[in-house]
Write a protein that holds these residues in place. Structure first.
Motif, PDB file in Angstrom:
ATOM      1  N   ARG A   1      32.742  37.862  31.987  1.00 20.28           N
ATOM      2  CA  ARG A   1      31.297  37.717  31.801  1.00 20.28           C
ATOM      3  C   ARG A   1      30.581  37.634  33.154  1.00 20.28           C
ATOM      4  NH1 ARG A   1      27.426  34.122  31.817  1.00 20.28           N
ATOM      5  NH2 ARG A   1      28.731  32.342  32.304  1.00 20.28           N
ATOM      6  N   LEU A   2      31.099  36.803  34.052  1.00 20.77           N
ATOM      7  CA  LEU A   2      30.465  36.648  35.362  1.00 20.77           C
ATOM      8  C   LEU A   2      30.544  37.924  36.195  1.00 20.77           C
ATOM      9  CD1 LEU A   2      31.699  33.056  36.227  1.00 20.77           C
ATOM     10  CD2 LEU A   2      29.343  33.734  35.758  1.00 20.77           C
ATOM     11  N   LEU A   3      31.678  38.599  36.129  1.00 24.62           N
ATOM     12  CA  LEU A   3      31.844  39.831  36.900  1.00 24.62           C
ATOM     13  C   LEU A   3      30.967  40.958  36.353  1.00 24.62           C
ATOM     14  CD1 LEU A   3      35.681  39.654  37.456  1.00 24.62           C
ATOM     15  CD2 LEU A   3      33.912  39.397  39.219  1.00 24.62           C
ATOM     16  N   GLU A   4      30.798  41.001  35.041  1.00 27.43           N
ATOM     17  CA  GLU A   4      29.922  42.017  34.455  1.00 27.43           C
ATOM     18  C   GLU A   4      28.462  41.766  34.832  1.00 27.43           C
ATOM     19  OE1 GLU A   4      30.820  42.022  30.270  1.00 27.43           O
ATOM     20  OE2 GLU A   4      32.529  43.364  30.558  1.00 27.43           O
ATOM     21  N   SER A   5      28.094  40.497  34.964  1.00 24.44           N
ATOM     22  CA  SER A   5      26.713  40.181  35.325  1.00 24.44           C
ATOM     23  C   SER A   5      26.458  40.364  36.823  1.00 24.44           C
ATOM     24  CB  SER A   5      26.361  38.746  34.911  1.00 24.44           C
ATOM     25  OG  SER A   5      27.009  37.805  35.738  1.00 24.44           O
ATOM     26  N   THR A   6      27.523  40.427  37.619  1.00 29.40           N
ATOM     27  CA  THR A   6      27.398  40.550  39.067  1.00 29.40           C
ATOM     28  C   THR A   6      28.453  41.535  39.586  1.00 29.40           C
ATOM     29  OG1 THR A   6      26.842  38.199  39.020  1.00 29.40           O
ATOM     30  CG2 THR A   6      27.155  39.177  41.191  1.00 29.40           C
ATOM     31  N   PRO A   7      28.252  42.845  39.358  1.00 29.34           N
ATOM     32  CA  PRO A   7      29.260  43.837  39.748  1.00 29.34           C
ATOM     33  C   PRO A   7      29.639  43.795  41.234  1.00 29.34           C
ATOM     34  CG  PRO A   7      27.529  44.863  38.428  1.00 29.34           C
ATOM     35  CD  PRO A   7      27.093  43.455  38.723  1.00 29.34           C
ATOM     36  N   LYS A   8      28.701  43.435  42.080  1.00 29.50           N
ATOM     37  CA  LYS A   8      28.983  43.375  43.521  1.00 29.50           C
ATOM     38  C   LYS A   8      30.071  42.338  43.838  1.00 29.50           C
ATOM     39  CE  LYS A   8      27.727  44.735  47.676  1.00 29.50           C
ATOM     40  NZ  LYS A   8      28.034  46.056  48.148  1.00 29.50           N
ATOM     41  N   LEU A   9      30.124  41.271  43.046  1.00 32.49           N
ATOM     42  CA  LEU A   9      31.146  40.243  43.247  1.00 32.49           C
ATOM     43  C   LEU A   9      32.539  40.831  43.044  1.00 32.49           C
ATOM     44  CD1 LEU A   9      31.992  37.321  43.771  1.00 32.49           C
ATOM     45  CD2 LEU A   9      31.540  36.845  41.346  1.00 32.49           C
ATOM     46  N   ARG A  10      32.711  41.660  42.017  1.00 35.04           N
ATOM     47  CA  ARG A  10      34.008  42.303  41.774  1.00 35.04           C
ATOM     48  C   ARG A  10      34.423  43.130  42.989  1.00 35.04           C
ATOM     49  NH1 ARG A  10      36.833  44.862  36.972  1.00 35.04           N
ATOM     50  NH2 ARG A  10      35.240  43.837  35.726  1.00 35.04           N
ATOM     51  N   GLN A  11      33.493  43.903  43.523  1.00 40.42           N
ATOM     52  CA  GLN A  11      33.788  44.742  44.680  1.00 40.42           C
ATOM     53  C   GLN A  11      34.174  43.907  45.897  1.00 40.42           C
ATOM     54  OE1 GLN A  11      30.190  46.957  45.234  1.00 40.42           O
ATOM     55  NE2 GLN A  11      30.399  48.088  43.316  1.00 40.42           N
ATOM     56  N   LYS A  12      33.432  42.842  46.137  1.00 42.16           N
ATOM     57  CA  LYS A  12      33.696  41.977  47.293  1.00 42.16           C
ATOM     58  C   LYS A  12      35.068  41.301  47.183  1.00 42.16           C
ATOM     59  CE  LYS A  12      29.818  41.707  49.764  1.00 42.16           C
ATOM     60  NZ  LYS A  12      29.778  41.869  51.197  1.00 42.16           N
ATOM     61  N   ILE A  13      35.385  40.803  45.988  1.00 38.77           N
ATOM     62  CA  ILE A  13      36.687  40.149  45.796  1.00 38.77           C
ATOM     63  C   ILE A  13      37.814  41.158  45.965  1.00 38.77           C
ATOM     64  CG2 ILE A  13      38.183  39.033  44.094  1.00 38.77           C
ATOM     65  CD1 ILE A  13      35.691  37.536  43.081  1.00 38.77           C
ATOM     66  N   ALA A  14      37.659  42.348  45.388  1.00 36.77           N
ATOM     67  CA  ALA A  14      38.693  43.376  45.509  1.00 36.77           C
ATOM     68  C   ALA A  14      38.967  43.708  46.971  1.00 36.77           C
ATOM     69  CB  ALA A  14      38.287  44.631  44.739  1.00 36.77           C
ATOM     70  N   LYS A  15      37.912  43.882  47.733  1.00 37.65           N
ATOM     71  CA  LYS A  15      38.071  44.217  49.150  1.00 37.65           C
ATOM     72  C   LYS A  15      38.693  43.062  49.930  1.00 37.65           C
ATOM     73  CE  LYS A  15      35.602  45.931  53.164  1.00 37.65           C
ATOM     74  NZ  LYS A  15      34.311  46.354  53.713  1.00 37.65           N
ATOM     75  N   ALA A  16      38.189  41.857  49.735  1.00 38.38           N
ATOM     76  CA  ALA A  16      38.679  40.692  50.487  1.00 38.38           C
ATOM     77  C   ALA A  16      40.143  40.382  50.187  1.00 38.38           C
ATOM     78  CB  ALA A  16      37.822  39.471  50.184  1.00 38.38           C
ATOM     79  N   CYS A  17      40.557  40.640  48.954  1.00 32.40           N
ATOM     80  CA  CYS A  17      41.913  40.279  48.541  1.00 32.40           C
ATOM     81  C   CYS A  17      42.875  41.461  48.573  1.00 32.40           C
ATOM     82  CB  CYS A  17      41.880  39.677  47.137  1.00 32.40           C
ATOM     83  SG  CYS A  17      40.943  38.141  47.085  1.00 32.40           S
TER      84      CYS A  17
ATOM     85  N   ALA B   1      39.328  34.949  47.364  1.00 30.93           N
ATOM     86  CA  ALA B   1      38.416  35.279  46.257  1.00 30.93           C
ATOM     87  C   ALA B   1      37.355  34.198  46.113  1.00 30.93           C
ATOM     88  CB  ALA B   1      39.204  35.441  44.963  1.00 30.93           C
ATOM     89  N   TRP B   2      37.762  32.951  46.229  1.00 25.56           N
ATOM     90  CA  TRP B   2      36.820  31.829  46.140  1.00 25.56           C
ATOM     91  C   TRP B   2      35.770  31.928  47.247  1.00 25.56           C
ATOM     92  CZ3 TRP B   2      38.411  26.216  47.691  1.00 25.56           C
ATOM     93  CH2 TRP B   2      37.365  25.322  47.411  1.00 25.56           C
ATOM     94  N   ASN B   3      36.204  32.262  48.456  1.00 25.20           N
ATOM     95  CA  ASN B   3      35.265  32.393  49.569  1.00 25.20           C
ATOM     96  C   ASN B   3      34.220  33.471  49.298  1.00 25.20           C
ATOM     97  OD1 ASN B   3      36.381  30.351  51.111  1.00 25.20           O
ATOM     98  ND2 ASN B   3      37.819  31.715  52.133  1.00 25.20           N
ATOM     99  N   GLU B   4      34.619  34.558  48.669  1.00 23.57           N
ATOM    100  CA  GLU B   4      33.641  35.588  48.299  1.00 23.57           C
ATOM    101  C   GLU B   4      32.697  35.064  47.228  1.00 23.57           C
ATOM    102  OE1 GLU B   4      33.034  38.425  49.842  1.00 23.57           O
ATOM    103  OE2 GLU B   4      34.654  37.915  51.227  1.00 23.57           O
ATOM    104  N   PHE B   5      33.231  34.320  46.268  1.00 25.42           N
ATOM    105  CA  PHE B   5      32.416  33.758  45.191  1.00 25.42           C
ATOM    106  C   PHE B   5      31.364  32.795  45.741  1.00 25.42           C
ATOM    107  CE2 PHE B   5      32.524  30.762  41.301  1.00 25.42           C
ATOM    108  CZ  PHE B   5      31.394  31.356  40.750  1.00 25.42           C
ATOM    109  N   ILE B   6      31.746  31.981  46.704  1.00 26.90           N
ATOM    110  CA  ILE B   6      30.815  31.014  47.299  1.00 26.90           C
ATOM    111  C   ILE B   6      29.595  31.720  47.902  1.00 26.90           C
ATOM    112  CG2 ILE B   6      30.535  29.390  49.227  1.00 26.90           C
ATOM    113  CD1 ILE B   6      33.416  28.480  48.684  1.00 26.90           C
ATOM    114  N   LEU B   7      29.792  32.922  48.413  1.00 23.10           N
ATOM    115  CA  LEU B   7      28.678  33.658  49.024  1.00 23.10           C
ATOM    116  C   LEU B   7      27.614  34.059  48.001  1.00 23.10           C
ATOM    117  CD1 LEU B   7      30.677  35.871  51.538  1.00 23.10           C
ATOM    118  CD2 LEU B   7      29.412  33.747  51.986  1.00 23.10           C
TER     119      LEU B   7
END
Length: 99
Positions: free
Chosen positions: A20-36, A73-79
């Motif tokens: 649900r959170l990732l669908e509402s914020t697609p950029k977060l998915r991209q950031k986590i994928a790249k960071a991890c 992933a958490w660090n990306e989420f905090i942003l």
């Protein structure tokens, strides 16, 4: 106290919440994928583990340490501080004390 040996017993709906959170914020998915260094389709499971870790940290009296992947992933989420504050329910975007 939460059983820290089995992530799936902590926040059992974490998978649904992560999606649900990732669908509402697609950029977060991209950031986590790249960071991890993971494929975007692996992010929901990883993000669910982040949510479980945060639930553990919030209910734990001592110090717990996330894995390097969960920490990244958490660090990306905090942003995404507004989303993070909403999830925390405290409105200020602070995080639990972990090392």
């Amino acid at each position: 106290m939460a059983n820290l040996s089995n992530w799936t017993t902590i926040l059992p709906d974490a998978g649904q919440e992560a999606v649900r959170l990732l669908e509402s914020t697609p950029k977060l998915r991209q950031k986590i994928a790249k960071a991890c260094g993971v494929e975007p389709n692996a992010v929901p499971e990883l993000f669910a583990d982040v949510l479980r870790f945060l639930a553990c940290a919030a209910g734990h009296n001592g110090t717990i340490t996330p894995t390097k992947t969960i920490d990244a992933a958490w660090n990306e989420f905090i942003l995404f501080n507004r989303l993070y504050a909403i999830l925390r329910g405290d409105g200020n975007g602070t995080h639990p004390e972990v090392q």
